[in-house]
Design a protein around this motif. Structure first.
Motif, PDB file in Angstrom:
ATOM      1  N   ALA A 217       0.833  -1.209   0.000  1.00  0.00           N
ATOM      2  CA  ALA A 217       0.000   0.000   0.000  1.00  0.00           C
ATOM      3  C   ALA A 217       0.861   1.249   0.000  1.00  0.00           C
ATOM      4  N   ILE A 218       1.874   1.314   0.857  1.00  0.00           N
ATOM      5  CA  ILE A 218       2.705   2.525   0.940  1.00  0.00           C
ATOM      6  C   ILE A 218       3.563   2.683  -0.318  1.00  0.00           C
ATOM      7  N   ALA A 219       4.002   1.573  -0.913  1.00  0.00           N
ATOM      8  CA  ALA A 219       4.784   1.670  -2.154  1.00  0.00           C
ATOM      9  C   ALA A 219       3.935   2.277  -3.269  1.00  0.00           C
ATOM     10  N   ALA A 220       2.668   1.883  -3.336  1.00  0.00           N
ATOM     11  CA  ALA A 220       1.773   2.445  -4.350  1.00  0.00           C
ATOM     12  C   ALA A 220       1.548   3.933  -4.109  1.00  0.00           C
TER      13      ALA A 220
ATOM     14  N   LEU B 203      -3.640   4.707   6.191  1.00  0.00           N
ATOM     15  CA  LEU B 203      -4.048   4.211   4.878  1.00  0.00           C
ATOM     16  C   LEU B 203      -5.191   3.226   5.038  1.00  0.00           C
ATOM     17  N   GLY B 204      -5.991   3.112   4.005  1.00  0.00           N
ATOM     18  CA  GLY B 204      -7.073   2.142   4.006  1.00  0.00           C
ATOM     19  C   GLY B 204      -7.321   1.640   2.602  1.00  0.00           C
ATOM     20  N   ILE B 205      -8.084   0.570   2.523  1.00  0.00           N
ATOM     21  CA  ILE B 205      -8.521   0.044   1.237  1.00  0.00           C
ATOM     22  C   ILE B 205     -10.025  -0.134   1.329  1.00  0.00           C
ATOM     23  N   PHE B 206     -10.744   0.609   0.506  1.00  0.00           N
ATOM     24  CA  PHE B 206     -12.211   0.599   0.502  1.00  0.00           C
ATOM     25  C   PHE B 206     -12.790   0.777   1.906  1.00  0.00           C
TER      26      PHE B 206
ATOM     27  N   LYS C 229      -9.088   0.348   7.415  1.00  0.00           N
ATOM     28  CA  LYS C 229      -7.710   0.709   7.690  1.00  0.00           C
ATOM     29  C   LYS C 229      -6.799  -0.497   7.468  1.00  0.00           C
ATOM     30  N   VAL C 230      -5.637  -0.251   6.831  1.00  0.00           N
ATOM     31  CA  VAL C 230      -4.664  -1.316   6.561  1.00  0.00           C
ATOM     32  C   VAL C 230      -3.269  -0.841   6.945  1.00  0.00           C
ATOM     33  N   SER C 231      -2.373  -1.801   7.132  1.00  0.00           N
ATOM     34  CA  SER C 231      -0.981  -1.457   7.434  1.00  0.00           C
ATOM     35  C   SER C 231      -0.272  -1.044   6.145  1.00  0.00           C
ATOM     36  N   HIS C 232       0.825  -0.316   6.308  1.00  0.00           N
ATOM     37  CA  HIS C 232       1.589   0.153   5.153  1.00  0.00           C
ATOM     38  C   HIS C 232       2.121  -1.002   4.321  1.00  0.00           C
TER      39      HIS C 232
ATOM     40  N   ARG D 224      -8.264  -0.026  -4.008  1.00  0.00           N
ATOM     41  CA  ARG D 224      -8.267   1.440  -3.991  1.00  0.00           C
ATOM     42  C   ARG D 224      -7.640   1.863  -2.671  1.00  0.00           C
ATOM     43  N   VAL D 225      -6.404   2.335  -2.722  1.00  0.00           N
ATOM     44  CA  VAL D 225      -5.678   2.756  -1.525  1.00  0.00           C
ATOM     45  C   VAL D 225      -6.110   4.176  -1.187  1.00  0.00           C
ATOM     46  N   GLU D 226      -6.607   4.353   0.037  1.00  0.00           N
ATOM     47  CA  GLU D 226      -7.099   5.653   0.477  1.00  0.00           C
ATOM     48  C   GLU D 226      -6.162   6.219   1.541  1.00  0.00           C
ATOM     49  N   ILE D 227      -5.834   7.485   1.398  1.00  0.00           N
ATOM     50  CA  ILE D 227      -5.032   8.184   2.401  1.00  0.00           C
ATOM     51  C   ILE D 227      -6.014   8.980   3.247  1.00  0.00           C
TER      52      ILE D 227
END
Length: 108
Positions: free
Chosen positions: A34-37, A57-60, A63-66, A75-78
Protein backbone atom coordinates in the motif's frame (compact mmCIF):
# COMPACT_ATOMS: atom_id res chain seq x y z
CA UNK A 1 -4.90 -6.18 -21.45
CA UNK A 2 -6.33 -8.22 -18.54
CA UNK A 3 -4.19 -8.60 -15.40
CA UNK A 4 -4.03 -12.37 -15.90
CA UNK A 5 -2.08 -11.85 -19.13
CA UNK A 6 0.25 -9.03 -18.06
CA UNK A 7 0.88 -10.10 -14.48
CA UNK A 8 0.36 -6.48 -13.43
CA UNK A 9 -2.33 -5.07 -11.10
CA UNK A 10 -4.58 -2.10 -11.82
CA UNK A 11 -5.07 -0.10 -8.60
CA UNK A 12 -6.08 3.40 -7.52
CA UNK A 13 -4.64 5.79 -4.95
CA UNK A 14 -6.97 8.47 -3.62
CA UNK A 15 -6.76 11.44 -1.28
CA UNK A 16 -9.79 13.60 -0.54
CA UNK A 17 -9.94 17.12 0.82
CA UNK A 18 -13.17 18.84 1.88
CA UNK A 19 -13.51 20.50 -1.53
CA UNK A 20 -11.64 18.20 -3.92
CA UNK A 21 -10.39 14.68 -4.53
CA UNK A 22 -7.23 13.40 -6.18
CA UNK A 23 -7.49 9.95 -7.76
CA UNK A 24 -4.53 8.36 -9.49
CA UNK A 25 -4.74 5.08 -11.39
CA UNK A 26 -1.61 2.93 -11.44
CA UNK A 27 -0.46 -0.37 -12.89
CA UNK A 28 1.85 -2.08 -10.39
CA UNK A 29 3.53 -5.48 -10.14
CA UNK A 30 2.15 -8.15 -7.79
CA UNK A 31 3.57 -7.80 -4.28
CA UNK A 32 3.41 -3.99 -4.30
CA UNK A 33 2.50 -2.72 -0.84
CA UNK A 34 0.00 0.00 0.00
CA UNK A 35 2.71 2.52 0.94
CA UNK A 36 4.78 1.67 -2.15
CA UNK A 37 1.77 2.45 -4.35
CA UNK A 38 1.19 5.72 -2.52
CA UNK A 39 4.83 6.71 -3.05
CA UNK A 40 4.77 5.63 -6.70
CA UNK A 41 1.61 7.66 -7.37
CA UNK A 42 3.31 10.98 -6.58
CA UNK A 43 0.28 12.02 -4.53
CA UNK A 44 2.43 12.76 -1.45
CA UNK A 45 4.44 15.40 -3.27
CA UNK A 46 1.30 16.78 -4.92
CA UNK A 47 -0.25 17.42 -1.49
CA UNK A 48 3.03 18.15 0.35
CA UNK A 49 2.80 15.16 2.68
CA UNK A 50 5.39 12.70 3.93
CA UNK A 51 5.12 8.92 4.09
CA UNK A 52 5.61 8.62 7.83
CA UNK A 53 4.48 5.58 9.80
CA UNK A 54 1.60 7.71 11.14
CA UNK A 55 0.11 8.26 7.66
CA UNK A 56 -3.20 6.36 7.90
CA UNK A 57 -4.05 4.21 4.88
CA UNK A 58 -7.07 2.14 4.01
CA UNK A 59 -8.52 0.04 1.24
CA UNK A 60 -12.21 0.60 0.50
CA UNK A 61 -12.87 2.14 3.92
CA UNK A 62 -10.95 -0.36 6.05
CA UNK A 63 -7.71 0.71 7.69
CA UNK A 64 -4.66 -1.32 6.56
CA UNK A 65 -0.98 -1.46 7.43
CA UNK A 66 1.59 0.15 5.15
CA UNK A 67 3.04 -3.23 4.24
CA UNK A 68 -0.22 -4.82 3.08
CA UNK A 69 0.24 -6.33 -0.40
CA UNK A 70 -2.25 -5.05 -2.94
CA UNK A 71 -4.68 -7.04 -5.04
CA UNK A 72 -6.10 -6.17 -8.45
CA UNK A 73 -8.59 -3.29 -8.36
CA UNK A 74 -7.68 -2.21 -4.80
CA UNK A 75 -8.27 1.44 -3.99
CA UNK A 76 -5.68 2.76 -1.52
CA UNK A 77 -7.10 5.65 0.48
CA UNK A 78 -5.03 8.18 2.40
CA UNK A 79 -6.97 9.36 5.43
CA UNK A 80 -6.91 12.84 6.93
CA UNK A 81 -7.10 13.38 10.68
CA UNK A 82 -10.59 14.05 12.01
CA UNK A 83 -11.28 17.57 13.18
CA UNK A 84 -14.28 16.53 15.24
CA UNK A 85 -15.43 13.35 16.93
CA UNK A 86 -18.59 12.17 15.14
CA UNK A 87 -20.18 10.82 18.34
CA UNK A 88 -19.59 14.08 20.16
CA UNK A 89 -21.03 16.11 17.28
CA UNK A 90 -24.23 13.98 17.27
CA UNK A 91 -24.50 14.39 21.04
CA UNK A 92 -24.19 18.18 20.74
CA UNK A 93 -26.84 18.34 17.99
CA UNK A 94 -29.23 16.20 20.06
CA UNK A 95 -28.74 18.42 23.12
CA UNK A 96 -29.29 21.55 21.03
CA UNK A 97 -32.47 20.08 19.53
CA UNK A 98 -33.83 19.10 22.97
CA UNK A 99 -33.14 22.60 24.29
CA UNK A 100 -34.91 24.21 21.32
CA UNK A 101 -37.90 21.88 21.71
CA UNK A 102 -38.13 22.64 25.45
CA UNK A 103 -38.00 26.40 24.80
CA UNK A 104 -40.82 26.16 22.27
CA UNK A 105 -42.94 24.10 24.70
CA UNK A 106 -42.35 26.62 27.53
CA UNK A 107 -43.25 29.61 25.39
CA UNK A 108 -46.79 28.35 24.71
Amino acid sequence: MPEELTGMLNIEVVYALPTSQTLITLVVPPGTTAIAAVRQSGILEQHQMTASKELPLGIFGKKVSHDRPLKAMDRVEIYRPLIANAKEMRRQRATKQKTATAKRANSR
